[in-house]
Design an enzyme around this catalytic site. Structure first.
Site, PDB file in Angstrom:
ATOM      1  N   LEU A  50      54.987 -77.461  37.312  1.00 47.28           N
ATOM      2  CA  LEU A  50      55.241 -78.863  36.994  1.00 47.28           C
ATOM      3  C   LEU A  50      56.202 -79.002  35.812  1.00 47.28           C
ATOM      4  O   LEU A  50      56.954 -79.957  35.733  1.00 47.28           O
ATOM      5  CB  LEU A  50      53.933 -79.570  36.661  1.00 47.28           C
ATOM      6  CG  LEU A  50      52.881 -79.581  37.776  1.00 47.28           C
ATOM      7  CD1 LEU A  50      51.608 -80.216  37.286  1.00 47.28           C
ATOM      8  CD2 LEU A  50      53.405 -80.316  38.996  1.00 47.28           C
ATOM      9  N   GLY A  51      56.179 -78.075  34.926  1.00 51.56           N
ATOM     10  CA  GLY A  51      57.075 -78.091  33.776  1.00 51.56           C
ATOM     11  C   GLY A  51      56.986 -76.773  33.045  1.00 51.56           C
ATOM     12  O   GLY A  51      55.939 -76.133  33.017  1.00 51.56           O
ATOM     13  N   SER A  52      58.112 -76.349  32.456  1.00 47.82           N
ATOM     14  CA  SER A  52      58.116 -75.091  31.719  1.00 47.82           C
ATOM     15  C   SER A  52      58.933 -75.273  30.448  1.00 47.82           C
ATOM     16  O   SER A  52      59.837 -76.103  30.397  1.00 47.82           O
ATOM     17  CB  SER A  52      58.713 -73.960  32.571  1.00 47.82           C
ATOM     18  OG  SER A  52      60.072 -74.235  32.879  1.00 47.82           O
ATOM     19  N   GLY A  53      58.575 -74.516  29.445  1.00 48.34           N
ATOM     20  CA  GLY A  53      59.261 -74.618  28.160  1.00 48.34           C
ATOM     21  C   GLY A  53      59.468 -73.258  27.547  1.00 48.34           C
ATOM     22  O   GLY A  53      59.363 -72.223  28.213  1.00 48.34           O
ATOM     23  N   ALA A  54      59.764 -73.287  26.243  1.00 41.71           N
ATOM     24  CA  ALA A  54      60.051 -72.039  25.542  1.00 41.71           C
ATOM     25  C   ALA A  54      58.816 -71.188  25.356  1.00 41.71           C
ATOM     26  O   ALA A  54      58.918 -69.971  25.212  1.00 41.71           O
ATOM     27  CB  ALA A  54      60.679 -72.358  24.173  1.00 41.71           C
ATOM     28  N   PHE A  55      57.637 -71.800  25.350  1.00 41.66           N
ATOM     29  CA  PHE A  55      56.423 -71.048  25.056  1.00 41.66           C
ATOM     30  C   PHE A  55      55.510 -70.885  26.261  1.00 41.66           C
ATOM     31  O   PHE A  55      54.700 -69.965  26.286  1.00 41.66           O
ATOM     32  CB  PHE A  55      55.645 -71.752  23.935  1.00 41.66           C
ATOM     33  CG  PHE A  55      56.478 -72.085  22.752  1.00 41.66           C
ATOM     34  CD1 PHE A  55      56.977 -71.098  21.927  1.00 41.66           C
ATOM     35  CD2 PHE A  55      56.791 -73.403  22.450  1.00 41.66           C
ATOM     36  CE1 PHE A  55      57.739 -71.400  20.829  1.00 41.66           C
ATOM     37  CE2 PHE A  55      57.561 -73.725  21.351  1.00 41.66           C
ATOM     38  CZ  PHE A  55      58.040 -72.718  20.543  1.00 41.66           C
ATOM     39  N   ASP A  75      52.261 -86.199  17.820  1.00 39.58           N
ATOM     40  CA  ASP A  75      53.424 -86.201  18.719  1.00 39.58           C
ATOM     41  C   ASP A  75      53.251 -87.288  19.768  1.00 39.58           C
ATOM     42  O   ASP A  75      53.470 -87.065  20.956  1.00 39.58           O
ATOM     43  CB  ASP A  75      53.585 -84.819  19.375  1.00 39.58           C
ATOM     44  CG  ASP A  75      54.973 -84.647  20.011  1.00 39.58           C
ATOM     45  OD1 ASP A  75      55.830 -85.534  19.820  1.00 39.58           O
ATOM     46  OD2 ASP A  75      55.184 -83.638  20.706  1.00 39.58           O
TER      47      ASP A  75
END
Length: 1098
Positions: free
Chosen positions: A605-610, A825
């Site tokens: 569904l979503g991916s990031g740096a971590f 956030d």
């Protein structure tokens, strides 16, 4: 008694004769003796009394200020005597009598004898007083005496204030009177003689404010030449009436000088007396004394000063310099000469017979100053001494009467330095080493050698070298003095006859400034090849170590995943320092654990740096559904231990917060036998920003008719008549919305599930058994088999939806604030949209590539959402629930700009920080009402204490919604709490005694301090007290939605609720049609209502 005013001539001549005889006769040390002896006598009136006083010198009698009748004589034993005869005494003879030496005829002896005589007189009770003695002046609070003296010591005397009969208790002495401290009043003394009361004269007491005498004496010059003037000032501070009396040498010769009195008015006042002698003589040398007295109380002080009158001026050296003075190169040097002179002389400094002056560049400073009136110090300061400043210096001090000079040589010492150390190989096979160096004073050369190259510099002392008798070495040294540079140059040459192995040779130069050395390695003519190889290897090792250090530093600076949510533990008394709960120390409840074989992972569904968020199917989470679509948060396989700890901390905080309708709830976790998985609710329509972007056209098309204001918008469960969906709008369950892919990189390395469980594989997630309510507008959608309660099932984005989104987010944040949880956030990207336009707050920073996201700015090893942060968070790193309120205001701006980026007009640089510090705020969005913008401005208050808490924001937004919306929201919330949602079930298992009823929050309270622990809820991070059911029921207003809380109902239902599954009721009675169709108004420019009328949010 007769007291003649003039002593007869015969008596005077007798006294002179006695004085001469005393001067010529023998001296005795006998003191004054009064006969008859006794301190006091009481005489009868009209009697005669004789007193004799004898001493070693002529003596005389005194009575007060009078000299009574007396007869002086010289006795045969060499003593002198004086006889006082009192005849026919009366009360007036009462008083004190003194026997003293006659100072005018003999030596200055200060001894005196006193005797007191009383003559009781019935006609004279008190001794008569002079009129001036009736006025008594006192200063400050000092004691004084009222002289009520009587003629009879047996009388009792009392002191009274005049016209007051009450006596005063003051000590009384018959010889002196009453002594004590008196006020400014009028007093009288009383006594009784027989049966008659006798009063004394009236005494008047006056207090004078007389300050202490502060005398200062100064002279223009204490040393003057003959013929010059002498001027001395005597100054008294703070006194208005004083007497000056001068004593000076000219008084002995009878030449008097009339002083001048000078009055200087001011605060404090000053009175001065000036003694001026215009032409001084040598005999005027001596002590000048100024005596100052106050006439009121005879208090005084005196000061003296010595004046010297000289015939001619002089100059004398007191402290001199040596013949040779040393200065160190590049260090400042001060050359000081102290001399005494009068008058002040002129001073010159010379170098090599050239006069020196102050350097404009500050390299040379000349100064002459007074140490005292006639003492001077002259200094030559050389700043950062240079070699060129060495030479011969002279200091001259002179005036018209005298001259003195001092000469010396300045030597500049230069640290020794080795300028050259070279090696040569002559043709004869010798090894020649040449060492050249310079320094001042002359350096000494020392040669030494060491054969063990590895240990020589550290552990072994080199062996001195010189001219060897075996002719193995020969040393030659030449010394040259360079006059221009003022230093010595040493050239030393060492010749080695034979070198058979590598040898370390050291040349050391030393002088008083220190030493310097260099080393050279002497090798045989054939240099071994291994030296070259070893050097290359060492260079390679050094480069490798440097590269590793650089890589480690870059790795440490790499951003790390950090949990944004924090829970406040305590707050300082001023409310500006917060202590947060350390989630690492919290326990993890194993009831949340889900076996890995019950979880099937699907698409990303979503991916990031971590890390990443993956869609998955979970088995056995609820009783009513065999499978359930969920979202799984996980780290990448390259995650560090600190990042794994952060993800575990996030799991602990979510498990302790409890469930809420507007928060992405925790469903389970996998922490054993593999990577950490956090299983949460799945929200099919993605984040709020993407949702607003995708549905912006429906909002704009709905409000494109300028004649249809937002207040005319109705709450409807169907499409307005005449409103058709665009052909490109697909509302099927699988393709409508979905999580916004926050990373363009689709090639994500998953942790292989086969490594953990051999029988579980990745699989495509089947379409859910439920379909979106939107599908009833698509012809191909299957027939729905049940009816669920939704907040809003319209596919059109309306103004009410925007207000509703804001209202739901405020409810969710109010819940987090009640748990002392700070989000840190809060933004539209962290708000997800579920079925029926239900919003949920989350933190999916793990699945977002924040290093490439322009919304996050790098700061140290982390990235911060600066545009959403409150000023106290940006500049002071202070995070509270009220800093989340600021972020909520930014989120409102995002919602009512339909997904706009905050501060579009400001670049993210110093301009942004300066604008925030100046109080800049964003303008009102085009789609926001005045009420909404007013809420935004309240959220953006500069002082966080003045911002409204989320409980108050809930009420403010609730007023903008219609009753229909609020009732449906409340109904959905109640169904959520009564369902068998996994978050509800697992929370009930942990807290079986928690009631489902929610107590309304006090809108006036702001979360500043941590809630005290409660024993019954000790598993909560910061537990809340259990509400009483009866109180809670009474406090809940009718028709208002219950506020968010984590309390649960003990009653379980057979249905399971999911974020995207419709809420099924346990027993739903047969429902009638939702609302009767309303007739469409004819000739109306606005779409008419087709179902239940939508309550206006205005």
């Amino acid at each position: 008694m007769g007291l003649p005013g003039v002593i007869p001539a015969l008596v005077l001549r007798g006294q002179l004769l006695l004085s001469v005889l005393w001067l010529l006769g023998p001296q005795t040390s006998r003191g004054l003796v009064i006969t008859p002896p006794g301190p006091e006598f009481v005489l009868n009136i009209s009697s005669t009394f004789v007193l004799t006083c004898s001493g070693s010198a002529p003596v005389m009698w005194e009575q007060m200020s009078q000299v009574p009748w007396q007869e002086a004589a010289m006795n045969q034993d060499g003593t002198f005597s004086s006889v006082l005869t009192l005849t026919n005494v009366t009360g007036g003879d009462t008083g004190e009598y003194f026997c003293v030496y006659n100072n005018s005829l003999g030596p200055e002896l200060s001894e005196r004898k006193r005797i007191y005589i009383f003559v009781p007189d019935p006609t004279m009770g008190f001794l008569p007083m002079d009129s001036e003695d009736l006025f008594i002046f006192v200063t400050d609070v000092t004691e004084t005496t009222i002289p009520c003296r009587v003629t009879d010591p047996q009388l009792e005397v009392t002191l009274h204030e005049k016209k007051v009969d009450i006596p005063l208790h003051v000590p009384y002495d018959h010889q002196r009177g009453f002594t004590g401290t008196f006020e400014d009043k009028t007093y009288i003394c009383k006594t009784t003689i027989g049966d008659r009361e006798v009063d004394s004269d009236t005494y008047y007491v006056y207090s004078l404010q007389v300050s202490s005498i502060n005398v200062s004496v100064n002279a223009v010059q204490t040393v003057v030449r003959q013929g010059e003037s002498i001027t001395i000032r005597c100054i008294v501070m703070g006194n208005d009436v004083v007497n000056f009396q001068w004593t000076y040498p000219r008084m002995k010769s009878g030449r008097l000088v009339e002083p001048v009195t000078d009055y200087l008015f001011g605060v404090p006042s000053r009175i001065g007396s000036i003694l001026h002698i215009p032409t001084a003589e040598l005999s005027d040398s001596g002590t000048y004394t100024c005596n100052v007295s106050v006439s009121v109380n005879d208090h005084g002080d005196e000061k003296a000063i010595n004046i010297s009158v000289i015939e001619n001026g002089y100059v004398r050296l007191l402290e001199t310099l040596g013949d040779v003075e040393i200065a160190e190169l590049h260090r400042s040097r001060t050359l000081r000469v102290v001399f005494e002179a009068y008058p002040m002389p002129s001073v010159l400094w010379l170098k090599d017979n050239r006069t020196l002056g102050d350097s404009g560049a500050g390299e040379l400073v000349l100064s002459t100053r007074n140490m005292s009136e006639t003492r001077y110090v002259s200094e030559l300061i050389l700043v950062r001494v240079k070699v060129s400043e060495a030479g011969y210096y002279t200091m001259r001090a002179f005036h018209e009467d005298d001259e003195v000079q001092l000469s010396f040589k300045l030597q500049v010492n230069v640290p020794v330095r080795v300028l050259e150390l070279s090696e040569s190989h002559p043709a004869n096979g010798e090894q020649t080493i040449r060492c050249r160096g310079r320094g001042m004073p002359q350096p000494n050369v020392t040669w030494s050698t060491c054969r063990d190259l590895k240990r020589c510099p550290r552990k072994l002392s080199p062996t001195p070298l010189g001219n060897s008798s075996k002719e193995e070495s020969q040393l030659e040294t030449n010394v040259t003095f360079w006059e221009e540079d003022q230093e010595y140059e040493v050239v030393s040459t060492l010749r080695l006859r034979h070198v058979d192995q590598p040898l370390s040779v050291r040349c050391m130069l030393q002088n008083s400034m220190g030493g310097d050395s260099q080393e050279v390695t002497v090798v045989p003519h054939s240099l071994p090849f291994k030296v070259v190889v070893i050097s290359a290897i060492l260079a390679l090792v050094v480069l490798t170590v440097i590269s590793l250090i650089i890589l480690i530093m870059l790795w440490q600076k790499k951003p790390r995943y950090e949990i944004r949510w924090k829970v406040i533990e305590s707050v300082s008394s001023d409310g500006h320092e917060y202590i947060y709960v350390d989630p690492v120390q919290l326990p993890y409840d194993s009831t949340w654990e889900l076996p890995r074989d019950q979880l099937v992972l699907g698409r990303t569904l979503g991916s990031g740096a971590f890390g990443q968020v993956v869609e998955a199917t979970a088995h056995g989470l609820s009783h009513s559904q065999a499978t359930m679509k969920v979202a799984v948060k996980m780290l990448k396989s390259t995650a560090r231990s600190s990042e794994k700890q952060a993800l575990m901390s996030e799991l602990k905080i979510m498990s302790h917060l409890g469930p809420h309708l507007n928060v992405v709830n925790l469903l389970g976790a996998c922490t054993k036998g593999g990577p950490i998985y956090i299983i949460t609710e799945y929200c099919r329509y993605g984040d709020l920003v993407d949702y607003l972007h995708r549905n912006k056209h429906t909002f704009l098309q709905r409000h494109s008719n300028k004649h249809c204001p937002p207040s005319a918008e109705l709450y409807s469960n169907a499409l307005p008549v005449g409103f058709s969906l665009p052909s490109h709008l697909n509302l099927t369950g699988e393709s409508d919305g979905g999580y916004m892919d926050m990373s363009k990189d689709e090639s994500i390395d998953y942790v292989p599930m086969l490594d953990m469980k051999g029988d579980i594989k990745y699989a495509d997630i089947e379409s859910p058994s439920y379909m979106a309510p939107y599908d009833n507008y698509v012809p191909s959608a299957p027939e729905r088999t049940y009816r669920a309660t939704l907040i809003n099932d319209s596919p059109v984005l309306s103004y009410t939806d925007l207000v509703g989104f804001s209202y739901q987010v405020a409810n969710g944040m109010d819940f987090l604030a009640s748990k002392n949880c700070v989000h840190r956030d809060l933004a539209a990207r962290n708000v997800l949209i579920c079925e029926g336009k239900l919003v949920k707050i989350c933190d999916f920073g793990l699945a977002r590539d924040i290093m490439r996201d322009s919304n996050y700015i790098s700061k140290g090893s982390t990235f911060l959402p600066l545009k959403w942060m409150a000023p106290e968070s940006i500049f002071n790193s202070l995070y509270t629930t009220l800093s989340d309120v600021w972020s909520f205001g930014i989120l409102l701006w995002e919602i009512f700009t339909l997904g706009g980026t905050p501060y579009p007009e400001l670049p993210m640089n110093d301009q942004f920080y300066n604008a925030i510090k100046r109080g800049y705020r964003m303008a009102q969005p085009a789609h926001a009402s005045d009420e909404i913008y007013e809420i935004m401005q309240k959220c953006w208050e500069e002082k966080f204490e003045t911002r409204p808490p989320f409980s108050q924001l809930v009420l403010l937004l609730e007023r903008l919604l219609g009753e229909g919306y609020k009732k449906k929201y409340q109904q959905v919330d109640e169904e959520f709490l009564r369902s068998d949602h996994p978050a509800i079930l697992r929370s009930q298992a942990r807290f079986p005694g928690i009631h489902s009823l929610r107590s309304p929050l006090d809108t006036s309270s702001v979360l500043y301090t941590a809630v005290q622990p409660n024993e019954s809820d000790n598993d909560y991070i910061i537990p809340l007290p259990d509400p009483k059911p009866d109180v809670a029921d009474e406090g809940l207003p009718e028709g208002s939605p219950s506020l968010a809380s984590s309390t649960l109902n003990e009653v379980n239902t057979s249905s399971t609720i999911s974020c995207d599954s419709p809420l099924e009721l346990q027993e739903e009675p047969q429902q009638a049609e939702p609302e009767a169709q309303l007739e469409q108004p004819q000739d109306s420019g606005c779409p008419g209502p087709l179902a239940e009328a939508e309550d206006s949010f205005l």
